[in-house]
Design an enzyme around this catalytic site. Structure first.
Site, PDB file in Angstrom:
ATOM      1  CG  ASP A  66     -74.603 -79.969-117.423  1.00 20.38           C
ATOM      2  OD1 ASP A  66     -74.162 -79.540-116.439  1.00 20.38           O
ATOM      3  OD2 ASP A  66     -74.822 -81.223-117.752  1.00 20.38           O
ATOM      4  CG  ASP A  98     -70.463 -85.336-122.071  1.00 20.90           C
ATOM      5  OD1 ASP A  98     -69.840 -85.106-121.024  1.00 20.90           O
ATOM      6  OD2 ASP A  98     -71.760 -85.242-121.926  1.00 20.90           O
ATOM      7  CG  HIS A 107     -77.566 -85.801-122.593  1.00 20.36           C
ATOM      8  ND1 HIS A 107     -77.022 -86.410-121.542  1.00 20.36           N
ATOM      9  CD2 HIS A 107     -76.969 -84.575-122.453  1.00 20.36           C
ATOM     10  CE1 HIS A 107     -75.949 -85.723-121.093  1.00 20.36           C
ATOM     11  NE2 HIS A 107     -76.083 -84.286-121.766  1.00 20.36           N
ATOM     12  CD  GLU A 125     -67.285 -87.233-118.967  1.00 17.82           C
ATOM     13  OE1 GLU A 125     -67.172 -86.992-117.686  1.00 17.82           O
ATOM     14  OE2 GLU A 125     -68.357 -87.517-119.657  1.00 17.82           O
ATOM     15  NE  ARG A 140     -71.439 -80.035-112.154  1.00 23.72           N
ATOM     16  CZ  ARG A 140     -71.945 -80.614-113.156  1.00 23.72           C
ATOM     17  NH1 ARG A 140     -71.359 -81.464-113.769  1.00 23.72           N
ATOM     18  NH2 ARG A 140     -73.169 -80.333-113.694  1.00 23.72           N
ATOM     19  NE  ARG A 198     -64.680 -84.187-121.642  1.00 24.11           N
ATOM     20  CZ  ARG A 198     -65.986 -84.053-120.901  1.00 24.11           C
ATOM     21  NH1 ARG A 198     -66.876 -84.335-121.649  1.00 24.11           N
ATOM     22  NH2 ARG A 198     -65.882 -84.512-119.582  1.00 24.11           N
ATOM     23  CG  HIS A 218     -66.076 -79.406-116.697  1.00 24.15           C
ATOM     24  ND1 HIS A 218     -65.020 -80.325-117.428  1.00 24.15           N
ATOM     25  CD2 HIS A 218     -67.319 -79.934-116.975  1.00 24.15           C
ATOM     26  CE1 HIS A 218     -66.141 -81.405-117.737  1.00 24.15           C
ATOM     27  NE2 HIS A 218     -67.262 -81.151-117.401  1.00 24.15           N
ATOM     28  CG  ASP A 219     -67.660 -82.781-114.825  1.00 20.38           C
ATOM     29  OD1 ASP A 219     -68.552 -81.756-114.371  1.00 20.38           O
ATOM     30  OD2 ASP A 219     -67.597 -83.726-115.641  1.00 20.38           O
TER      31      ASP A 219
HETATM   32  C1  GLC Z   1     -70.219 -85.064-118.478  1.00 18.67           C
HETATM   33  C2  GLC Z   1     -69.633 -83.686-118.275  1.00 18.67           C
HETATM   34  C3  GLC Z   1     -70.655 -82.860-117.050  1.00 18.67           C
HETATM   35  C4  GLC Z   1     -71.911 -83.036-117.448  1.00 18.67           C
HETATM   36  C5  GLC Z   1     -72.537 -84.443-118.079  1.00 18.67           C
HETATM   37  C6  GLC Z   1     -73.730 -84.369-118.602  1.00 18.67           C
HETATM   38  O1  GLC Z   1     -69.857 -85.773-117.152  1.00 18.67           O
HETATM   39  O2  GLC Z   1     -68.179 -83.681-118.029  1.00 18.67           O
HETATM   40  O3  GLC Z   1     -70.001 -81.708-116.891  1.00 18.67           O
HETATM   41  O4  GLC Z   1     -72.650 -82.396-116.310  1.00 18.67           O
HETATM   42  O5  GLC Z   1     -71.332 -85.068-118.810  1.00 18.67           O
HETATM   43  O6  GLC Z   1     -73.684 -83.829-119.821  1.00 18.67           O
END
Ligand code: GLC
Length: 649
Positions: free
Chosen positions: A140, A283, A183, A325, A519, A281, A394-395
């Site tokens: 991912d 996540d 995770h 985030e 993406r 950051r 990136h998303d």
């Molecule tokens: C955040 C990241 C994304 C990722 C998700 C799961 O939203 O920006 O790219 O898929 O977390 O870790």
């Protein structure tokens, strides 16, 4: 509040670690005591009923003390310098870029050699997309971490990362890394041990013997990736159990109702802090607490965890700011800055995801009303916190703002979103955009949008059709989108490649580990020969690069664009035009954008409404003077034009 039991415990722990509480480490000691009651309170909110609550709280104290004692003298000095500046991260001097190290230039070593490129552009803050170990093909984009403390060999070594940080430190640049808090990869040691049947580690995750509890959870939990990863649980054949996997099936959700998980992850946070990370950051923080019968997003306990982390970081490694985030509904995003007693004491930064999406809304329709209808929410951000402002990352782009904002502009929410989806997927007859729908939910028809800044602004189509006029329009749109977001307040975060006009890259379709996730179309592999064209007058790359460079340079000269809760939206007089006023001390800047493909106008009254105005305004973008005229006379804006107007004193 004096709490003898707690404070004595802290004193004893610090003395045992030979921390000089009466001398050199006095300020640390003061911070610890000042935050101790809050830490204890937050911890108890979550864990007071846990069988080992007290014992694990002692570990929390030790983790904080250990983090401080391991912090290098250089970083402690940097902490102090930042403290003297006040809220250092609110400054107009910071401009960021987010990038994949391998796709940008190969590895960390070569990135160290690319710092001049950032300097040339004006970028002094780098967000490196995840660089820790992550299994190829199940990564991912690095957000499935199998070892939080070792750099993936694809990017280099820990030594390379430290060398990069050192060089950035020397050049007064800032570094941002991710902590993937929600995770781990299913290949992380904890997950492996859980698979082997170790109870201790099974308790680090949400694991169940059968589908009873998973089915209950699934009833109220939405799907995050409905196409590529439907459902929220995955069967693990090695131990014959079901594990919670909210994102992909290879990303196992950590169970924060177990305080040991929190301690492990806090220790990892400090590991990053002591690498010299300036902004961490966090996540996907919206997901870190789960409770049956809820969506398992934005729960109050998730905020309690973040507050606890913030207070702990404030004590041991205070120079590291936190970015949450949270890409959620506008009202919910705001809560990540903290509420009540914890206002401005949770995350220092959040992404202005609402505004980002609304800019795309305004660009597609040429109508700024939906965007303006959201601003009263966005303006609630507390003083002392900051946005990350951006147009692309990136998303995907999620159209997650509220229906009432759309209705306010006179549109129907469902039809309006449908139009935006079709427009950016490039299937609407009026569309020049080339993007794609991401994560279409078959039940609700909800969908997000993938595509690079340039492709969504029409550059891909224009180049393919060799249409010079359309190319010029696309470049204007790109720069207007950037300008609108750069001057709003907050740290602008460019996405790598956008500064050179990279269009979508479709090669991901041939890679099995990526083809299920579009993406990747907007995560380019940088071609440094193409980037060299930024030096050739008149090329697309040169026009976009030099425009972006100029915007950053202007921003750095203007203190009034620091994020000091000093933004006022101009009253709307023309649906195509959005303007805001930035003020600081005696200085003012009007930033005005025309989201329409045609000329638009404002009367001078629209300016005068916001207080006395000088006789002349200087547009920093075009370097032109404008004479302020009568109330009913017009200020004409070019199609997709923007103006950075400062009163001439
Ligand atoms: C955040 C990241 C994304 C990722 C998700 C799961 O939203 O920006 O790219 O898929 O977390 O870790």
């Amino acid at each position: 509040m004096y709490n003898p039991g707690l404070h004595k415990k802290i004193n004893a722990a610090l003395l045992k670690m030979k921390i000089d509480i009466g001398g050199n480490d006095g300020m640390f000691y003061t911070r610890f005591i000042a935050n101790a009651t809050a830490l204890h309170f937050l911890y108890n909110e979550l864990y007071k009923d846990h069988a080992a609550a007290d014992k694990i709280f002692d570990q929390l104290i030790n983790t904080i003390a250990k983090a401080y004692s391991k912090r290098s003298a250089q970083l402690k000095e940097r902490d102090e310098k930042k403290e003297q500046k006040g809220n250092w991260y609110l400054s107009n001097d910071i401009a960021g870029m987010s990038l994949y190290v391998d796709r940008f230039c190969g590895n960390l070593k070569s990135l160290t050699g690319k710092l001049d490129y950032f300097k040339e552009l004006g970028v002094n803050f780098l967000h490196l997309m995840p660089v820790m170990q992550s299994p190829e093909g199940e990564s991912d984009g690095g957000y499935a971490v199998s070892d939080f403390r070792s750099v993936d060999e694809r990017f280099g070594t820990m030594k390379d990362l430290k060398a990069l940080q050192q060089k950035m430190n020397d050049e007064e640049m800032y570094l941002m890394l991710d902590i993937v808090l929600n995770h781990t990869s299913h290949r992380h040691e904890w997950a492996q041990k859980a698979k082997e049947g170790e109870k201790k580690y099974q308790d680090y995750f949400y694991m169940y013997d059968d589908r009873t509890i998973p089915d209950t959870f699934d009833k109220t939990m939405p799907d995050i990736f409905p196409e590529s990863a439907p459902g929220n649980f995955t069967y693990v054949k090695e131990c014959n159990k079901w594990v919670m996997t909210v994102f992909h099936n290879y990303q196992w959700d950590l169970n924060y109702s177990n305080p040991s998980v929190l301690i492990e992850m806090l220790d990892t946070i400090f590991f990053y802090a002591n690498l010299g990370v300036d902004v961490l950051r966090i996540d996907a923080p919206a997901f870190i607490w789960k409770q049956q019968g809820t969506t398992c997003q934005n729960l109050p306990q998730a905020h309690t965890i973040l507050r606890l982390i913030k207070q702990a970081v404030q004590v041991a490694t205070p120079g590291m700011a936190l970015l949450g985030e949270a890409i959620v509904a506008p009202k919910e995003i705001m809560k990540y800055f903290g509420t009540g007693l914890y206002t401005a004491r949770e995350c220092d930064f959040a992404y202005n995801a609402t505004h980002m999406a609304l800019q795309w809304d305004a660009l597609a329709t040429g109508d700024t009303r939906v965007m303006l209808a959201a601003q009263h929410e966005i303006l609630q951000k507390p003083f002392g916190t900051s946005w990350i402002t951006y147009t692309r990352c990136h998303d995907d782009i999620g159209l997650g703002y509220d229906d009432y904002m759309i209705q306010y502009a006179g549109y129907k929410a469902y039809e309006h979103r449908k139009f935006l989806q079709e427009y950016y997927a490039g299937v609407h007859p009026l569309s020049v955009a080339r993007g794609a729908l991401f994560s279409v939910n078959p039940k609700t028809q909800d969908a997000r949008i993938s595509g690079s800044l340039a492709s969504l602004c029409g550059l891909e189509k224009a180049v393919n059709e060799n249409d010079v006029t359309a190319m010029n329009v696309a470049i204007k749109k790109i720069l207007m989108m950037q300008a609108h977001s750069f001057f709003m307040g907050g740290v602008p975060m460019l996405f790598y490649g956008d500064e050179e006009g990279y269009t979508n890259d479709y090669s991901y379709l041939n890679e099995p580990g990526k083809s299920y996730d579009n993406r990747w179309m907007h995560r380019p592999v940088i071609d440094w020969k193409k980037n060299e064209r930024r030096k050739e007058e008149g090329t697309i790359e040169q026009r976009i690069f030099s425009g972006t460079q100029k915007l950053i340079a202007l921003r750095k000269k203007m203190e009034m664009v620091s994020d000091l809760k000093n933004l006022t939206w101009m009253h709307p007089h023309n649906i195509h035009v959005a303007g805001y006023l930035r003020t600081h001390n005696e200085n003012k800047l009007y930033c005005i954008c025309n989201f329409s493909s045609s000329e638009s106008f404002l009367t001078w009254f629209a300016f005068k409404q916001h207080g006395p105005i000088a006789e002349q305004l200087f547009d920093h973008w075009k370097e032109e003077y404008h004479t302020v005229r009568g109330d009913h006379e017009y200020f004409i804006l070019e199609p997709y034009g923007f103006y950075l107007l400062e009163p001439v004193q």
